[in-house]
Design a protein around this motif. Sequence first.
Motif, short mmCIF file in Angstrom:
data_model
loop_
_atom_site.label_atom_id
_atom_site.label_comp_id
_atom_site.label_asym_id
_atom_site.label_seq_id
_atom_site.Cartn_x
_atom_site.Cartn_y
_atom_site.Cartn_z
N TRP A 1 0.84 -1.19 0.00
CA TRP A 1 0.00 0.00 0.00
C TRP A 1 0.88 1.25 0.00
O TRP A 1 1.88 1.31 0.69
CB TRP A 1 -0.90 0.03 1.23
CG TRP A 1 -2.02 -0.96 1.20
CD1 TRP A 1 -2.00 -2.24 1.66
CD2 TRP A 1 -3.33 -0.75 0.66
NE1 TRP A 1 -3.22 -2.84 1.46
CE2 TRP A 1 -4.05 -1.94 0.85
CE3 TRP A 1 -3.96 0.34 0.05
CZ2 TRP A 1 -5.38 -2.09 0.44
CZ3 TRP A 1 -5.28 0.20 -0.36
CH2 TRP A 1 -5.97 -1.00 -0.17
N THR A 2 0.47 2.23 -0.78
CA THR A 2 1.12 3.54 -0.77
C THR A 2 0.10 4.56 -0.26
O THR A 2 -0.98 4.69 -0.85
CB THR A 2 1.58 3.94 -2.18
OG1 THR A 2 2.50 2.97 -2.67
CG2 THR A 2 2.26 5.30 -2.15
N THR B 1 -1.01 8.47 1.05
CA THR B 1 -0.75 9.91 0.98
C THR B 1 -1.72 10.60 1.93
O THR B 1 -2.94 10.62 1.67
CB THR B 1 -0.96 10.44 -0.44
OG1 THR B 1 -0.18 9.68 -1.36
CG2 THR B 1 -0.55 11.91 -0.52
N THR C 1 1.57 0.38 -9.63
CA THR C 1 2.68 1.31 -9.87
C THR C 1 2.27 2.43 -10.82
O THR C 1 2.56 3.61 -10.57
CB THR C 1 3.89 0.55 -10.44
OG1 THR C 1 4.29 -0.47 -9.53
CG2 THR C 1 5.06 1.51 -10.67
N ASN D 1 -0.08 4.87 -9.06
CA ASN D 1 0.67 5.75 -8.15
C ASN D 1 1.41 6.84 -8.92
O ASN D 1 1.44 8.00 -8.48
CB ASN D 1 1.66 4.92 -7.33
CG ASN D 1 1.05 4.38 -6.06
OD1 ASN D 1 0.33 5.08 -5.36
ND2 ASN D 1 1.33 3.13 -5.75
N ARG E 1 0.74 10.76 -8.45
CA ARG E 1 1.87 11.58 -8.00
C ARG E 1 2.07 12.77 -8.93
O ARG E 1 2.39 13.88 -8.49
CB ARG E 1 3.13 10.71 -7.95
CG ARG E 1 4.13 11.12 -6.88
CD ARG E 1 5.24 10.11 -6.75
NE ARG E 1 4.84 8.95 -5.98
CZ ARG E 1 4.87 7.71 -6.41
NH1 ARG E 1 5.28 7.45 -7.65
NH2 ARG E 1 4.49 6.71 -5.66
#
Length: 233
Positions: free
Chosen positions: A108-109, A111, A197, A200, A204
């Motif tokens: 998990w990413t 923000t 990926t 994300n 970003r």
Amino acid sequence: MARKESAADAAAEPGRLKQIALTYKMTRKADSKIGLVLAAVGIATLGVFLAIGFLIGHPIYLGIFGLLLAFLATAIVFGRRAERAAFGQMEGQPGAAAAVLDNIGRGWTTTPAVAMNRSQDVVHRAVGKAGIVLVAEGNPNRVKSLLAAEKKRMARIVSDVPVNDILVGTGEGQVELKKLRTTMLKLPRVLSGPQVTTTNDRLRAMGDLMSNMPLPKGPMPKGMRMPRGGKMR
């Protein structure tokens, strides 16, 4: 080499013991019965194995085994009650969900604070194989507009990625802070690793509130307010 490793382990041991003692003190503030509970668990576990040991004629062997299991059971109970106490102290604080998301695990990413208003209602974003998850905390009525605006903003770039939204709280239709991690891990996996990926990278490039305004990680100070010139959503 072995001596150096032993010295390093010996130096780290006091630090671990100090951390355990600090955790116990913090837990006891929210859970005054923690000491009695841990003692009861340890004594009961050891007592059961000692009784079995006397019945079968091997009290020493079963006593040693019971002592090890008593220590393990006590550690497990302590960990769970400490976690519960920590969530209890964090519950209701702005930014508490961000602290949970930071420790959700691999894959998990996250923000924090991709959207916020002056009332400290805030939306965090997490991206994983379950797609995009928007985690909101604050007033249920006000935060809906934040979620809608963030979904509309993302739709221009990642319209092909499923988006889930979770409202943290104790009301109807909300997810309690202590259940947030479990709820997210139960979401069905719909994306592959490369797709995660790519998602994300797109998000970003889109930018977010954090890139324009420095905010502390974890729960934010209660008196904190957004500056008048800050970017709102």
